[in-house]
Design a protein around this motif. Structure first.
Motif, PDB file in Angstrom:
ATOM      1  N   ILE A 106       0.838  -1.206   0.000  1.00  0.00           N
ATOM      2  CA  ILE A 106       0.000   0.000   0.000  1.00  0.00           C
ATOM      3  C   ILE A 106       0.873   1.257   0.000  1.00  0.00           C
ATOM      4  O   ILE A 106       0.634   2.191  -0.788  1.00  0.00           O
ATOM      5  N   ILE A 107       1.880   1.283   0.869  1.00  0.00           N
ATOM      6  CA  ILE A 107       2.767   2.463   0.915  1.00  0.00           C
ATOM      7  C   ILE A 107       3.523   2.609  -0.410  1.00  0.00           C
ATOM      8  O   ILE A 107       3.665   3.730  -0.946  1.00  0.00           O
ATOM      9  N   GLY A 108       3.977   1.513  -0.962  1.00  0.00           N
ATOM     10  CA  GLY A 108       4.663   1.558  -2.258  1.00  0.00           C
ATOM     11  C   GLY A 108       3.718   2.034  -3.357  1.00  0.00           C
ATOM     12  O   GLY A 108       4.106   2.825  -4.228  1.00  0.00           O
ATOM     13  N   GLY A 109       2.476   1.547  -3.308  1.00  0.00           N
ATOM     14  CA  GLY A 109       1.483   1.975  -4.310  1.00  0.00           C
ATOM     15  C   GLY A 109       1.170   3.453  -4.194  1.00  0.00           C
ATOM     16  O   GLY A 109       1.092   4.172  -5.207  1.00  0.00           O
ATOM     17  N   ILE A 110       0.991   3.922  -2.976  1.00  0.00           N
ATOM     18  CA  ILE A 110       0.710   5.349  -2.769  1.00  0.00           C
ATOM     19  C   ILE A 110       1.902   6.186  -3.246  1.00  0.00           C
ATOM     20  O   ILE A 110       1.722   7.232  -3.900  1.00  0.00           O
ATOM     21  N   SER A 111       3.098   5.736  -2.944  1.00  0.00           N
ATOM     22  CA  SER A 111       4.289   6.471  -3.392  1.00  0.00           C
ATOM     23  C   SER A 111       4.363   6.498  -4.913  1.00  0.00           C
ATOM     24  O   SER A 111       4.685   7.539  -5.516  1.00  0.00           O
ATOM     25  N   ALA A 112       4.080   5.356  -5.541  1.00  0.00           N
ATOM     26  CA  ALA A 112       4.124   5.304  -7.010  1.00  0.00           C
ATOM     27  C   ALA A 112       3.054   6.205  -7.615  1.00  0.00           C
ATOM     28  O   ALA A 112       3.317   6.939  -8.585  1.00  0.00           O
ATOM     29  N   ILE A 113       1.857   6.175  -7.068  1.00  0.00           N
ATOM     30  CA  ILE A 113       0.765   7.018  -7.591  1.00  0.00           C
ATOM     31  C   ILE A 113       1.097   8.494  -7.403  1.00  0.00           C
ATOM     32  O   ILE A 113       0.887   9.310  -8.315  1.00  0.00           O
ATOM     33  N   SER A 114       1.644   8.840  -6.219  1.00  0.00           N
ATOM     34  CA  SER A 114       1.989  10.259  -6.009  1.00  0.00           C
ATOM     35  C   SER A 114       3.123  10.682  -6.934  1.00  0.00           C
ATOM     36  O   SER A 114       3.150  11.841  -7.424  1.00  0.00           O
ATOM     37  N   ALA A 115       4.052   9.803  -7.259  1.00  0.00           N
ATOM     38  CA  ALA A 115       5.123  10.142  -8.197  1.00  0.00           C
ATOM     39  C   ALA A 115       4.548  10.356  -9.590  1.00  0.00           C
ATOM     40  O   ALA A 115       4.947  11.298 -10.297  1.00  0.00           O
ATOM     41  N   ILE A 116       3.627   9.488 -10.000  1.00  0.00           N
ATOM     42  CA  ILE A 116       3.008   9.635 -11.331  1.00  0.00           C
ATOM     43  C   ILE A 116       2.212  10.931 -11.404  1.00  0.00           C
ATOM     44  O   ILE A 116       2.283  11.678 -12.387  1.00  0.00           O
ATOM     45  N   ILE A 117       1.438  11.222 -10.357  1.00  0.00           N
ATOM     46  CA  ILE A 117       0.662  12.472 -10.334  1.00  0.00           C
ATOM     47  C   ILE A 117       1.614  13.677 -10.375  1.00  0.00           C
ATOM     48  O   ILE A 117       1.365  14.659 -11.080  1.00  0.00           O
ATOM     49  N   SER A 118       2.706  13.586  -9.668  1.00  0.00           N
ATOM     50  CA  SER A 118       3.687  14.679  -9.661  1.00  0.00           C
ATOM     51  C   SER A 118       4.266  14.893 -11.057  1.00  0.00           C
ATOM     52  O   SER A 118       4.423  16.040 -11.517  1.00  0.00           O
ATOM     53  N   VAL A 119       4.586  13.809 -11.761  1.00  0.00           N
ATOM     54  CA  VAL A 119       5.128  13.924 -13.115  1.00  0.00           C
ATOM     55  C   VAL A 119       4.078  14.525 -14.046  1.00  0.00           C
ATOM     56  O   VAL A 119       4.368  15.412 -14.864  1.00  0.00           O
ATOM     57  N   ILE A 120       2.843  14.055 -13.943  1.00  0.00           N
ATOM     58  CA  ILE A 120       1.764  14.570 -14.806  1.00  0.00           C
ATOM     59  C   ILE A 120       1.539  16.060 -14.548  1.00  0.00           C
ATOM     60  O   ILE A 120       1.420  16.858 -15.476  1.00  0.00           O
ATOM     61  N   LEU A 121       1.474  16.451 -13.299  1.00  0.00           N
ATOM     62  CA  LEU A 121       1.253  17.869 -12.964  1.00  0.00           C
ATOM     63  C   LEU A 121       2.449  18.734 -13.420  1.00  0.00           C
ATOM     64  O   LEU A 121       2.271  19.863 -13.866  1.00  0.00           O
ATOM     65  N   THR A 122       3.638  18.168 -13.316  1.00  0.00           N
ATOM     66  CA  THR A 122       4.810  18.904 -13.761  1.00  0.00           C
ATOM     67  C   THR A 122       4.766  19.113 -15.273  1.00  0.00           C
ATOM     68  O   THR A 122       5.092  20.193 -15.775  1.00  0.00           O
TER      69      THR A 122
END
Length: 126
Positions: A106-122
């Motif tokens: 779960i923590i790994g998934g949340i980290s991966a999702i937040s990284a993807i969202i960060s890349v998309i927003l960037t």
């Protein structure tokens, strides 16, 4: 001659004075004959047990066997308790392992999702 009687011809002749203790392949008498005064008891009576001593020893042995029997009777119950305790510990360890595994996922998934969202927003807002 009777068929049930077997003649005994292979023997050594031993004088009656030589018939009590073992010596050189023959049975010989001890030199302590004078101490028994003709009662046939011999002088080494402390080497033999009386009936009372045998009964006492028998009760002691029976008591020890009873203790051993009780211990062996309780052994299966003790084994069951040990196995149950072992199973409970294994289950608790297994439960902790599952929690760790799913927590990591779960923590790994949340980290991966937040990284993807960060890349998309960037990419969008840059």
């Amino acid at each position: 001659m009777n068929n049930k009687v077997i003649p005994f011809t292979d023997y050594k002749t031993i004088a009656p004075a030589d018939m009590d203790s073992f010596d050189s392949g023959t049975i010989r008498k001890n030199n302590e004959v004078s101490s028994n005064y003709g009662n046939g008891g011999g002088s080494d009576m402390d080497k033999y047990a009386t009936k009372e001593e045998l009964k006492t020893l028998e009760t002691k042995i029976d008591g020890r066997f009873n203790v051993i029997d009780k211990t062996l009777e309780n052994l299966p119950d003790k084994m069951k308790l040990l196995i149950n305790e072992s199973d409970e510990k294994r289950r608790a360890d297994e439960k902790d392992t599952k929690r760790f595994f799913w927590g990591t996922i779960i923590i790994g998934g949340i980290s991966a999702i937040s990284a993807i969202i960060s890349v998309i927003l960037t990419i969008i807002f840059h």
